[in-house]
Design a protein around this motif. Sequence first.
Motif, short mmCIF file in Angstrom:
data_model
loop_
_atom_site.label_atom_id
_atom_site.label_comp_id
_atom_site.label_asym_id
_atom_site.label_seq_id
_atom_site.Cartn_x
_atom_site.Cartn_y
_atom_site.Cartn_z
N GLN A 164 -25.88 -41.94 51.74
CA GLN A 164 -25.30 -43.28 51.69
C GLN A 164 -25.73 -44.02 50.43
O GLN A 164 -24.90 -44.67 49.77
CB GLN A 164 -25.72 -44.07 52.93
N ILE A 165 -27.01 -43.92 50.08
CA ILE A 165 -27.51 -44.59 48.87
C ILE A 165 -26.84 -44.00 47.63
O ILE A 165 -26.44 -44.73 46.72
CB ILE A 165 -29.04 -44.47 48.79
N ALA A 167 -23.91 -42.58 47.46
CA ALA A 167 -22.50 -43.00 47.43
C ALA A 167 -22.37 -44.43 46.93
O ALA A 167 -21.49 -44.75 46.11
CB ALA A 167 -21.89 -42.85 48.82
N GLN A 168 -23.25 -45.32 47.39
CA GLN A 168 -23.21 -46.71 46.94
C GLN A 168 -23.57 -46.81 45.45
O GLN A 168 -22.97 -47.61 44.72
CB GLN A 168 -24.18 -47.55 47.77
N TYR A 169 -24.51 -46.01 45.02
CA TYR A 169 -24.89 -46.00 43.61
C TYR A 169 -23.70 -45.56 42.75
O TYR A 169 -23.39 -46.20 41.73
CB TYR A 169 -26.08 -45.07 43.38
N ALA A 171 -20.54 -45.62 43.42
CA ALA A 171 -19.41 -46.54 43.51
C ALA A 171 -19.68 -47.87 42.82
O ALA A 171 -18.74 -48.53 42.35
CB ALA A 171 -19.06 -46.79 44.98
N THR A 172 -20.94 -48.27 42.70
CA THR A 172 -21.26 -49.62 42.24
C THR A 172 -22.01 -49.67 40.92
O THR A 172 -21.69 -50.46 40.03
CB THR A 172 -22.10 -50.35 43.31
N ASP A 214 -29.23 -52.96 51.58
CA ASP A 214 -28.70 -52.02 50.58
C ASP A 214 -28.56 -52.70 49.21
O ASP A 214 -28.73 -52.06 48.17
CB ASP A 214 -27.33 -51.50 51.03
N GLN A 215 -28.27 -54.01 49.22
CA GLN A 215 -28.10 -54.73 47.96
C GLN A 215 -29.41 -54.76 47.15
O GLN A 215 -29.39 -54.71 45.92
CB GLN A 215 -27.62 -56.17 48.22
N LEU A 218 -29.71 -51.42 45.52
CA LEU A 218 -28.78 -51.34 44.40
C LEU A 218 -29.29 -52.14 43.20
O LEU A 218 -29.09 -51.74 42.04
CB LEU A 218 -27.40 -51.84 44.82
N LYS A 289 -20.18 -56.79 39.80
CA LYS A 289 -19.83 -56.11 41.05
C LYS A 289 -19.91 -57.05 42.26
O LYS A 289 -19.80 -56.60 43.40
CB LYS A 289 -20.77 -54.93 41.27
N ILE A 291 -22.39 -58.69 43.55
CA ILE A 291 -23.59 -58.55 44.37
C ILE A 291 -24.51 -59.72 44.03
O ILE A 291 -24.81 -59.95 42.86
CB ILE A 291 -24.32 -57.23 44.09
#
Length: 373
Positions: A164-165, A167-169, A171-172, A214-215, A218, A289, A291
Amino acid sequence: MSQSIDVIFYDGVVSRPQQARISASSPSEILIRYGEQLQQQRRYLYDDMVLIGALGKLHPVIELKDDARIEFQAPLPEWFNYGTKGVQHSVWKLERSPSLIIFSLVFVVAFCFALIQWGIPAASHYVAFKLPANTLDKIGDEVEEYVIENMTKPSHLAQGQRDQIKAQYLATIAEGHPAKLIFREGDHLGANAVALPNNTIIITDELIELAHSDQEILGVLAHEQGHLVERHSLQQGLSSLGMSVLYIAMTGDSSDLLTSLPAAMIGANYSRKFEKEADLYALKLMDRKHIEVAHFANFLQRLNDEVAAEEKAEDSTRKSDSDKKTDPSKAQKEQTEENTHLAVLDALSSHPATEERIQMVRDFEKQQQSKHQ
């Protein structure tokens, strides 16, 4: 005026110095008499001489082609027609000038300061961006191997959380330049993340556990991405290597120079300039992004509180241990190991959560809010 002076003469046959006397036999040649009664003679052309410059109170020396040597006991006489004599006299005179000595000392100190403050960092920045990718990979691989084998342990995070981390990395944060993410248990690193020149980010379980969202994770990854983009770890290592070269120039000790670059990248804190650049990169990226940058500030504050709490606990432990009666040699060994461990932690802390950095995030947040109003 006398056209001859007493000197020390080595005839190139025996190592024993001999009293001698030299005189001008012609504008291009000198005559030297030596021996107990000055009964032996030799003639030398000025063109066959090599003048060894004097230093301080040392007097000039002439090297000759037949391995003979003339040592003067005073400055060169006026009639001695060696080509660069005038220049040498000027240099020797300046060497004896107190004002010039003071000026030279100030100049050398100023030059070394400028070299350390601006010269070496500028050169490191230039070289870091000129090195080919395969060189970066080789250096980074060595550092990665060292961190994995000596500083960390296998991660205990669930595979799903790691995926998950990642994938977020991607994508963002990656923005077309994805790094390899490696998850490790911190061990000596603790709650930390390290960016390596081979386009790798090592992030520890402890850091992820410290984050509340998660933010926040990130935000940390965006900060490390900034270090990668700007090649900060390589610049820092090259700067440390440059300091080593400067040290070698002054001392002549070149041991382990070629093997010190990976250790220099791991063993030196990022400069405040590099940290500011990486923070600013992360803040701009997070803003693009959408955030909230407050997440990054919150994490920095929490990390700062965590470090302070750990230092307080360690101080209490050291005080408690010092009150116990232990074997002196064992206590000394344990203290040495503890000091080494703390030194490694301090060196590897790539993002100390200082109030200055937290305030920078708050100021950036206010600026962006005012722009959007």
